[in-house]
Design a protein around this motif. Structure first.
Motif, short mmCIF file in Angstrom:
data_model
loop_
_atom_site.label_atom_id
_atom_site.label_comp_id
_atom_site.label_asym_id
_atom_site.label_seq_id
_atom_site.Cartn_x
_atom_site.Cartn_y
_atom_site.Cartn_z
N GLU A 39 48.90 -14.27 59.22
CA GLU A 39 49.78 -14.33 58.07
C GLU A 39 51.25 -14.59 58.42
N HIS A 40 51.68 -14.18 59.62
CA HIS A 40 53.10 -14.27 59.97
C HIS A 40 53.31 -15.07 61.25
N VAL A 41 54.44 -15.73 61.32
CA VAL A 41 54.75 -16.55 62.50
C VAL A 41 55.87 -15.89 63.31
N VAL A 42 55.90 -16.22 64.59
CA VAL A 42 56.96 -15.75 65.48
C VAL A 42 58.07 -16.79 65.51
N LYS A 43 59.30 -16.34 65.29
CA LYS A 43 60.42 -17.28 65.27
C LYS A 43 61.71 -16.53 65.57
N PRO A 44 62.78 -17.24 65.93
CA PRO A 44 64.07 -16.58 66.19
C PRO A 44 64.61 -15.90 64.93
N CYS A 45 65.18 -14.71 65.11
CA CYS A 45 65.78 -13.97 64.00
C CYS A 45 67.30 -13.97 64.18
N ALA A 46 68.01 -14.46 63.19
CA ALA A 46 69.46 -14.56 63.28
C ALA A 46 70.13 -13.19 63.23
#
Length: 232
Positions: A39-46
């Motif tokens: 359901e969720h993706v891994v990505k950079p968090c600002a």
């Protein structure tokens, strides 16, 4: 001796440079080691500056070095010790890898508990001690106000594009492969195991044509097989 004035010093706000932000994952599947969340993706968090699953909250914290500095300032003779020792005379960790600590400040002793679930070896030991100091420090009011702040409920994110059946199937296949790989099985063994299971399921259902195979199976059949394997 602990006094109201000493407690006020311990609970004083920290300067902005002492406050960090770290992710706190709230999705169980994103935490799991043997599956990949569908359901969720891994990505950079600002906000927290890390690459992490989108299923997380950004929480403020104070590093243990700042907590030690506060303790040194208020009571240069403060001390901590483990609640228990093992047979070798070393601090005794519990079965979860955590450590109970007795923290004494101005003659008053409180308990703290620390762990380091994402660390290993000697680094985990140091992280656990620091985490216990932060935890026990809250009983003296250190950074307690940060934990008292009521955060607003997570905003409901607008739903993104719905995954196609092909995309759902691809994610499910990846979850199954990762889970089986963790049990030491090769890709060929994974494929063969699914194909045999699918063939038997089709036969039991009276289906004689177009028996599904791992590489082309749809999401519903892959989901059923995933549950059979016990993958959450």
């Amino acid at each position: 001796m602990m006094t109201p004035e000493k407690l006020a010093e311990l609970a004083a706000p920290f300067p902005p440079e002492a406050v960090g932000i770290r992710p706190q994952v709230w999705c169980p599947d994103c935490w799991a080691r043997d599956v990949e969340c569908a359901e969720h993706v891994v990505k950079p968090c600002a906000e927290c500056g890390t690459t992490v699953t989108e299923a997380h909250d950004d929480v403020e914290y104070v590093g243990h070095a700042w907590v030690r500095e506060r303790l040194n300032k208020v009571d240069p003779m403060w001390n901590w010790e483990p609640l228990a020792y093992d047979a070798d005379g070393l601090p005794m960790f519990d079965r979860f890898g955590g450590l109970w600590q007795k923290i004494t400040v101005c003659g008053k002793t409180m308990l703290g508990y620390g762990d380091a679930p994402n660390q290993r070896g000697s680094r985990a030991v140091k992280e656990t001690i620091g985490d216990g100091l932060r935890n026990g420090g809250q009983s003296f009011g250190i950074a307690l106000s940060m934990w008292q702040q009521r955060r607003p409920p997570r905003a409901v994110q607008p739903a993104g594009p719905k995954l196609t059946d092909e995309q759902r199937a691809a994610r499910l296949r990846d979850q199954i492969k990762r889970f089986q790989k963790g049990k030491g099985k090769t890709f060929a063994t994974v494929v063969n195991g699914f194909d045999q299971w699918a063939a038997k399921a089709a036969a039991d259902a009276g289906q004689t044509e177009d028996v599904a195979v791992f590489r082309t199976a749809g999401p519903d059949l892959l989901t059923a097989y995933k549950k059979r394997l016990g993958i959450k």
